[in-house]
Scaffold this active site. Sequence first.
Site, PDB file in Angstrom:
ATOM      1  N   LYS A  38       0.858  -1.187   0.000  1.00 19.32           N
ATOM      2  CA  LYS A  38       0.000   0.000   0.000  1.00 19.32           C
ATOM      3  C   LYS A  38       0.894   1.236   0.000  1.00 19.32           C
ATOM      4  O   LYS A  38       1.764   1.399   0.881  1.00 19.32           O
ATOM      5  CB  LYS A  38      -0.863   0.001   1.259  1.00 19.32           C
ATOM      6  CG  LYS A  38      -2.331   0.245   0.981  1.00 19.32           C
ATOM      7  CD  LYS A  38      -3.129   0.037   2.252  1.00 19.32           C
ATOM      8  CE  LYS A  38      -4.578   0.410   2.045  1.00 19.32           C
ATOM      9  NZ  LYS A  38      -5.344   0.331   3.284  1.00 19.32           N
TER      10      LYS A  38
HETATM   11  O1  G3P Z   1      -8.220   0.716   4.676  1.00 16.71           O
HETATM   12  C1  G3P Z   1      -8.389   2.065   4.743  1.00 16.71           C
HETATM   13  C2  G3P Z   1      -9.785   2.611   4.859  1.00 16.71           C
HETATM   14  O2  G3P Z   1     -10.760   1.661   4.638  1.00 16.71           O
HETATM   15  C3  G3P Z   1      -9.967   3.460   6.071  1.00 16.71           C
HETATM   16  O3  G3P Z   1     -11.257   3.562   6.553  1.00 16.71           O
HETATM   17  O4  G3P Z   1     -12.910   4.144   8.277  1.00 16.71           O
HETATM   18  O5  G3P Z   1     -10.508   4.811   8.592  1.00 16.71           O
HETATM   19  O6  G3P Z   1     -11.921   5.945   6.904  1.00 16.71           O
HETATM   20  P1  G3P Z   1     -11.675   4.677   7.643  1.00 16.71           P
END
Ligand code: G3P
Length: 214
Positions: free
Chosen positions: A83
Site C-alpha cells: 500500500k
Molecule cells: O483501509 C483504509 C480505509 O478503509 C480506512 O477507513 O474508516 O478509517 O476511513 P476509515
Amino acid sequence: MKFFIDTANIEEIKKGIEMGLVDGVTTNPTLLSKEKKDPQLVIKEILETVTGPVSLEVIAKDAKGMCEEARKLAVLGNNAVIKIPMTEEGIKAVRTLSLEGIKTNVTLIFQPIQALIAAKAGATYVSPFIGRLDDIATKGMGIIDEICNIFFNYAFETEVIVASIRNPIHVLDAALIGADIATIPFNVLKQLMNHPLTDIGLEKFLKDWESIQK
Ligand code: G3P
C-alpha cells in the site's frame, strides 16, 4: 464483486473466512496500531492465514524509502500487496515497483484524477476512501462511478477497491456501480446478512412448526 476485510485483527479475519466473505485483506498503520502487538508478527500471521491479497502499508515518505520497505514486505508472502500513499513520491515508487513486478495498492485517493495517475503508474489497485468524503459532506460514492468510467474508457487493468466503508448501503452502491472490490470492516460484514424481517419471519416459521409437534 470481491469482498476484502478491512482489519488487522486475526480473529475477525478468521471469522470472515468462515463466513466465506474474505477474498483479501486490507490493513493500514491505524488498524495495526489497534492490535497492540508486534506489527511484524501480526502481518506474518495475516499473510499465512489468508490466501488472497493482503495490503500492507509503507511508512516512508520518499520514493526510495518506500521501495526499500516494499521489497522487504513483498518477500514476506506471495500474497503481499504494498500500500503506497497517493503522493508524488508514492507515484514514483509505484512506477518502480510495478516494473519489478511488485503489486501495489495506491491509498488515500479522494478524487478521480488521482486514481487515473495511479493507474498510469502501474498500480494493481486503487483505494478511494468514500466514508471520509461523506464525513465532509461530499458524496463519496460519486468518485467511484467516475473512476470506474475512466478505467473502462482506457481499459486499465487496475482494480478499484472501495475503501472507508461505513455501512451496508456503501457496499450496495459499490456493487450497483460495478466496482471490483469493497474492503469492509468486520462489523459491516456482519450487517450485510441481517434484516429484521428475516428474524421475524424465521421466528414465526419456528413457532408455527412447534405448534404442530405432538
Ligand atoms: O483501509 C483504509 C480505509 O478503509 C480506512 O477507513 O474508516 O478509517 O476511513 P476509515
